[in-house]
Design a protein around this motif. Structure first.
Motif, mmCIF file in Angstrom:
data_model
loop_
_atom_site.group_PDB
_atom_site.id
_atom_site.type_symbol
_atom_site.label_atom_id
_atom_site.label_comp_id
_atom_site.label_asym_id
_atom_site.label_seq_id
_atom_site.Cartn_x
_atom_site.Cartn_y
_atom_site.Cartn_z
ATOM 1 N N LYS A 1 0.836 -1.210 0.000
ATOM 2 C CA LYS A 1 0.000 0.000 0.000
ATOM 3 C C LYS A 1 0.871 1.260 0.000
ATOM 4 C CE LYS A 1 -4.228 -1.794 2.113
ATOM 5 N NZ LYS A 1 -5.010 -1.932 3.349
ATOM 6 N N ASN A 2 1.958 1.235 0.776
ATOM 7 C CA ASN A 2 2.858 2.395 0.829
ATOM 8 C C ASN A 2 3.443 2.703 -0.538
ATOM 9 O OD1 ASN A 2 2.392 2.367 3.525
ATOM 10 N ND2 ASN A 2 4.396 1.590 4.127
ATOM 11 N N VAL A 3 3.824 1.637 -1.252
ATOM 12 C CA VAL A 3 4.412 1.831 -2.586
ATOM 13 C C VAL A 3 3.363 2.410 -3.536
ATOM 14 C CG1 VAL A 3 5.342 0.634 -4.603
ATOM 15 C CG2 VAL A 3 6.225 0.114 -2.331
ATOM 16 N N LEU A 4 2.135 1.880 -3.460
ATOM 17 C CA LEU A 4 1.069 2.398 -4.328
ATOM 18 C C LEU A 4 0.759 3.864 -4.029
ATOM 19 C CD1 LEU A 4 -1.381 -0.621 -4.569
ATOM 20 C CD2 LEU A 4 -0.206 0.483 -6.465
ATOM 21 N N GLU A 5 0.847 4.235 -2.763
ATOM 22 C CA GLU A 5 0.569 5.631 -2.385
ATOM 23 C C GLU A 5 1.588 6.596 -2.963
ATOM 24 O OE1 GLU A 5 0.248 5.741 1.889
ATOM 25 O OE2 GLU A 5 -1.576 4.523 1.839
ATOM 26 N N LYS A 6 2.819 6.126 -3.138
ATOM 27 C CA LYS A 6 3.884 6.998 -3.653
ATOM 28 C C LYS A 6 3.992 6.959 -5.179
ATOM 29 C CE LYS A 6 6.961 4.976 -1.041
ATOM 30 N NZ LYS A 6 8.121 4.539 -0.263
ATOM 31 N N THR A 7 3.131 6.143 -5.811
ATOM 32 C CA THR A 7 3.222 5.968 -7.262
ATOM 33 C C THR A 7 2.517 7.103 -8.006
ATOM 34 O OG1 THR A 7 3.242 3.590 -6.927
ATOM 35 C CG2 THR A 7 2.729 4.328 -9.135
ATOM 36 N N PRO A 8 3.155 7.674 -9.043
ATOM 37 C CA PRO A 8 2.490 8.704 -9.847
ATOM 38 C C PRO A 8 1.172 8.188 -10.428
ATOM 39 C CG PRO A 8 4.798 8.490 -10.467
ATOM 40 C CD PRO A 8 4.508 7.381 -9.510
ATOM 41 N N PRO A 9 0.152 9.061 -10.507
ATOM 42 C CA PRO A 9 -1.191 8.614 -10.912
ATOM 43 C C PRO A 9 -1.254 7.907 -12.269
ATOM 44 C CG PRO A 9 -1.062 11.028 -10.724
ATOM 45 C CD PRO A 9 0.162 10.477 -10.105
ATOM 46 N N GLU A 10 -0.442 8.362 -13.247
ATOM 47 C CA GLU A 10 -0.484 7.710 -14.566
ATOM 48 C C GLU A 10 -0.079 6.243 -14.451
ATOM 49 O OE1 GLU A 10 -1.548 8.689 -17.395
ATOM 50 O OE2 GLU A 10 -1.935 10.790 -16.949
ATOM 51 N N LEU A 11 0.936 5.987 -13.621
ATOM 52 C CA LEU A 11 1.409 4.614 -13.456
ATOM 53 C C LEU A 11 0.407 3.786 -12.657
ATOM 54 C CD1 LEU A 11 5.228 5.162 -12.812
ATOM 55 C CD2 LEU A 11 4.108 4.562 -14.943
ATOM 56 N N SER A 12 -0.263 4.440 -11.698
ATOM 57 C CA SER A 12 -1.309 3.731 -10.934
ATOM 58 C C SER A 12 -2.394 3.221 -11.872
ATOM 59 C CB SER A 12 -1.950 4.661 -9.905
ATOM 60 O OG SER A 12 -0.996 5.070 -8.963
ATOM 61 N N ALA A 13 -2.737 4.057 -12.847
ATOM 62 C CA ALA A 13 -3.771 3.666 -13.813
ATOM 63 C C ALA A 13 -3.337 2.416 -14.586
ATOM 64 C CB ALA A 13 -4.037 4.821 -14.770
ATOM 65 N N ASP A 14 -2.025 2.351 -14.943
ATOM 66 C CA ASP A 14 -1.521 1.174 -15.665
ATOM 67 C C ASP A 14 -1.607 -0.085 -14.810
ATOM 68 O OD1 ASP A 14 -0.856 2.800 -17.763
ATOM 69 O OD2 ASP A 14 1.219 3.094 -17.140
ATOM 70 N N ILE A 15 -1.363 0.098 -13.498
ATOM 71 C CA ILE A 15 -1.343 -1.074 -12.611
ATOM 72 C C ILE A 15 -2.743 -1.676 -12.488
ATOM 73 C CG2 ILE A 15 -0.918 -1.846 -10.229
ATOM 74 C CD1 ILE A 15 1.401 0.274 -10.241
#
Length: 329
Positions: free
Chosen positions: A260-274
């Motif tokens: 969860k910590n890693v996802l919180e620090k991830t830029p939004p564009e990359l979150s969308a890819d995940i």
């Protein structure tokens, strides 16, 4: 005639070696048995693992890697030397180039130790790469595109969580909670609940045979033997999957928190890819029953277990060996 390039997954629990052009040629436990009196190495790998917890006073079975880094330098060197000599990869006059994997947030001193151990065991040039990156490549992810890939690598000593894009790590976290901690949790649980002492090998066996981390997903039981703490005599008890889930709950929660910590620090564009691509779990911990369902429920994204989770890092080193000239030293 010429030395071959080799890739090493120097793990806390197992060492895997990939020789360029041959694939994975060695997969042995990272255990060394030495004679205390003479400091002579008696056995390495599987042979030494058989001795864990079963040796007389002068012989001791040591695991030289702890939490993904070198805990005992001389013994790690002896172990690597033994494995590399066994493979016969040295050339007539030349030494092999070695690519070694390490956890993400280790210190420069720890990196230097890994590099030196590899040099002393017979490597010419040593390349260090971060484990989650290599595991992602080994799991078949295309991390060199500008899109987000997330990998959770649960090994023996560390769990590495990373989001990758453009061939490098964007955000990552490494925690010292993995297979060894799970084994210890089970050992302590049985000690507390049943007043029974068991060994590391028994607790690992329980984890593999009936363990689960997803509530109500597995209903199995097994008989285990150990030493009764009250009477001091051998005793057999029956233990169930439900209890193992209870024993592992706290440790698994730490892995979920790291993800969860890693996802919180991830830029939004990359979150969308995940969300599209999902998360891939690699390492021996990926074989833990129910870990994918648990992560999927907690992270709200698709989660998949890699095809050969144990071999991902070694397969990844093999792929990277083909492009070794592009890797910076």
């Amino acid at each position: 005639m010429f030395a071959k390039d080799i890739g090493i997954d120097l793990g806390t629990a197992n060492v895997l070696i990939h020789v360029k052009g041959k694939g994975i040629v060695l997969n042995e436990p990272s255990v060394v048995a030495i004679d205390r009196n003479t400091n002579r190495v008696l056995a390495v790998g599987e042979e030494a693992r058989q001795m864990v917890g079963r040796t007389p006073g002068n012989i001791v079975a040591i695991r030289p890697m702890k939490d993904g880094v070198i805990a005992d330098f001389d013994i790690t060197e002896a172990m690597l030397k033994h494995f590399i000599n066994k493979l016969n990869v040295k050339g007539f006059l030349s030494k092999p180039r070695i690519l070694i994997c390490c956890p993400t947030n280790i210190t420069s001193v720890e990196q230097k130790a890994i590099r030196e151990a590899a040099e002393k065991s017979g490597g010419k040039k040593i390349y260090l790469e971060e484990e989650p990156k290599v595991a992602a490549i080994g799991a078949g992810m295309d991390i060199f595109q500008p899109s987000g890939n997330m990998v959770v690598d649960i090994g023996g000593g560390t769990t590495d969580v990373a989001v990758l894009s453009m061939g490098d790590i964007v955000t990552s976290e490494s925690i010292k909670v993995a297979g060894d901690v799970f084994d210890n949790d089970i050992l302590q649980y049985i000690k507390k609940e049943y007043k029974l002492l068991i060994g590391e090998r028994t607790s690992e066996n329980i984890k593999i045979t009936i363990g689960t981390v997803f509530p109500d997903s597995r209903h199995e039981e097994m008989d285990i033997r150990g030493r009764d703490m009250v009477s001091g005599l051998p005793r057999t008890i029956t233990i169930r999957s439900v209890e193992i889930e209870k024993a592992l709950r706290e440790s698994v929660a730490l892995i979920i928190q790291a993800a969860k910590n890693v996802l919180e620090k991830t830029p939004p564009e990359l979150s969308a890819d995940i969300i599209d691509r999902g998360v891939i779990i690699t390492g021996g911990g990926a074989l833990l029953h129910g870990i994918d369902h648990l992560l999927m429920g907690e992270l709200k994204v698709p989660v998949f277990v890699a095809e050969n989770p144990m071999d991902c890092v070694a397969i990844g080193t093999g792929i990277m060996l083909n492009h070794i000239d592009k890797i910076k030293q």
